[in-house]
Design a protein around this motif. Structure first.
Motif, mmCIF file in Angstrom:
data_model
loop_
_atom_site.group_PDB
_atom_site.id
_atom_site.type_symbol
_atom_site.label_atom_id
_atom_site.label_comp_id
_atom_site.label_asym_id
_atom_site.label_seq_id
_atom_site.Cartn_x
_atom_site.Cartn_y
_atom_site.Cartn_z
ATOM 1 N N TYR A 47 45.259 11.702 64.917
ATOM 2 C CA TYR A 47 45.328 12.565 66.102
ATOM 3 C C TYR A 47 43.951 12.675 66.753
ATOM 4 C CZ TYR A 47 50.003 14.610 66.536
ATOM 5 O OH TYR A 47 51.332 14.817 66.812
ATOM 6 N N TYR A 68 50.988 11.245 70.558
ATOM 7 C CA TYR A 68 50.992 12.324 69.571
ATOM 8 C C TYR A 68 52.362 12.470 68.902
ATOM 9 C CZ TYR A 68 46.499 13.795 71.501
ATOM 10 O OH TYR A 68 45.190 13.835 71.900
ATOM 11 N N TYR A 124 59.946 17.248 70.376
ATOM 12 C CA TYR A 124 58.583 16.978 69.916
ATOM 13 C C TYR A 124 57.717 16.485 71.077
ATOM 14 C CZ TYR A 124 55.303 16.060 66.062
ATOM 15 O OH TYR A 124 54.249 16.098 65.186
ATOM 16 N N CYS A 128 54.450 18.416 72.641
ATOM 17 C CA CYS A 128 53.141 17.765 72.723
ATOM 18 C C CYS A 128 52.630 17.736 74.157
ATOM 19 C CB CYS A 128 53.221 16.343 72.170
ATOM 20 S SG CYS A 128 53.399 16.251 70.365
ATOM 21 N N THR A 137 43.070 23.087 69.020
ATOM 22 C CA THR A 137 44.465 22.661 68.862
ATOM 23 C C THR A 137 44.579 21.520 67.862
ATOM 24 O OG1 THR A 137 45.021 23.349 71.114
ATOM 25 C CG2 THR A 137 46.461 21.712 70.072
ATOM 26 N N CYS A 140 44.192 22.818 64.338
ATOM 27 C CA CYS A 140 45.414 23.491 63.878
ATOM 28 C C CYS A 140 46.486 22.482 63.472
ATOM 29 C CB CYS A 140 45.949 24.413 64.962
ATOM 30 S SG CYS A 140 44.985 25.919 65.222
ATOM 31 N N LEU A 141 46.707 21.484 64.309
ATOM 32 C CA LEU A 141 47.721 20.479 64.017
ATOM 33 C C LEU A 141 47.342 19.663 62.786
ATOM 34 C CD1 LEU A 141 48.531 19.263 67.648
ATOM 35 C CD2 LEU A 141 49.946 20.711 66.184
ATOM 36 N N MET A 206 51.788 29.644 62.976
ATOM 37 C CA MET A 206 52.114 28.370 62.325
ATOM 38 C C MET A 206 52.365 28.570 60.838
ATOM 39 S SD MET A 206 49.427 25.796 64.239
ATOM 40 C CE MET A 206 50.004 24.310 63.377
ATOM 41 N N GLU A 241 57.141 20.529 60.436
ATOM 42 C CA GLU A 241 56.220 19.960 61.421
ATOM 43 C C GLU A 241 56.565 20.422 62.837
ATOM 44 O OE1 GLU A 241 55.235 15.415 62.572
ATOM 45 O OE2 GLU A 241 54.855 15.989 60.494
ATOM 46 N N LEU A 245 54.551 23.199 65.273
ATOM 47 C CA LEU A 245 54.151 22.772 66.614
ATOM 48 C C LEU A 245 54.706 23.723 67.665
ATOM 49 C CD1 LEU A 245 52.902 20.678 68.559
ATOM 50 C CD2 LEU A 245 55.002 19.327 68.311
#
Length: 258
Positions: A47, A68, A124, A128, A137, A140-141, A206, A241, A245
């Motif tokens: 990423y 992504y 998704y 994104c 960001t 975090c991901l 999250m 996941e 997100l």
């Protein structure tokens, strides 16, 4: 040598990244679940690399979002997505546990699996595309990729197994389950703390999403399948996941509105 073999087994099983193929044995399988979160580290690095490419070249926003969306699938070879699809088919059958297990073993892709996977990718991609991929960001991901695998490995070592065959049974029986549970529980706690520190309220959201999904995973596995399996483990990871997100996106929208 044993540590290197353990990591190689984890990447050979849970990713599409080319690694040496050691022979599985008692020693290199004992702590392979502890190496599973390292695949998440690679996803996080990918990423970061894609974000650097998009920052250097004028990559269209939709193409950025597609990158992504697809990078985790390319890096894992779709192994978890396959379990997600099979489990969606089984859950949509509303049959008893034995029939659901038969559906999980069926190599054919049913209509509900196709519908759910298509819906998953649309959601998704949209999520994104809704994010500005700044350092906070991405951090975090990235932590999320590692956390979901730590929780998945912990579940394999801690929760009842549905059947005495299959990859989950192989990994669970070969593992030092007590030590693996403790290591991954501590790692998961540290990652949850890191998410809150890095992401603030968004990071906390999250964490909440991941823990609620873990609770849901345990409930569904025990009540509808008689225990966890490899397909259910993939279903859990993909659900975790996308819900993490989604939690991040919602918090970013709220922050922007405020």
């Amino acid at each position: 040598m044993i540590t290197a073999e353990t990591v190689a087994v984890a990447f050979a099983m849970f990713s599409a990244i080319p690694v040496p193929q050691p022979t599985w044995n008692e020693k290199n399988m004992r702590y392979v679940l502890c190496a599973f979160p390292l695949v998440g580290v690679v996803c996080a690095a990918a990423y970061g690399l894609w974000a650097a490419v998009c920052g250097y070249w004028p990559v269209p926003e939709w193409l950025q979002a597609a990158g992504y969306c697809l990078l985790p699938v390319f890096l894992t070879g779709g192994i978890h997505l396959d379990g997600y699809a099979d489990t969606c088919d089984a859950l949509a059958s509303y049959a008893d546990a034995a029939k659901k297990q038969e559906i999980l073993k069926d190599p054919h892709c049913g209509a509900f699996a196709l519908i759910r996977v298509c819906s998953y990718f649309v959601a998704y991609f949209a999520l994104c595309a809704s994010l500005t991929m700044d350092r906070r960001t991405l951090a975090c991901l990235g932590v999320g990729f590692v956390l979901e695998r730590a929780l998945s490995g912990w579940a394999v070592a801690a929760l009842p197994i549905a059947k005495h065959t299959g990859l989950v049974h192989t990994f669970a029986t070969a593992a030092d389950r007590t030590t693996v549970r403790r290591i991954l529980a501590v790692l998961a706690l540290l990652l949850c703390a890191a998410l809150v520190m890095v992401g603030g309220v968004a990071g906390g959201a999250m964490v909440a999403a991941a823990l609620v999904t873990l609770w849901r995973y345990r409930h569904v596995a025990q009540t509808q399948f008689g225990g966890i399996s490899g397909d259910l483990a993939g279903w859990f990871l993909q659900k975790t996941e996308i819900w993490m997100l989604a939690a991040l996106v919602v918090c970013r929208i709220v922050e922007a509105g405020v």
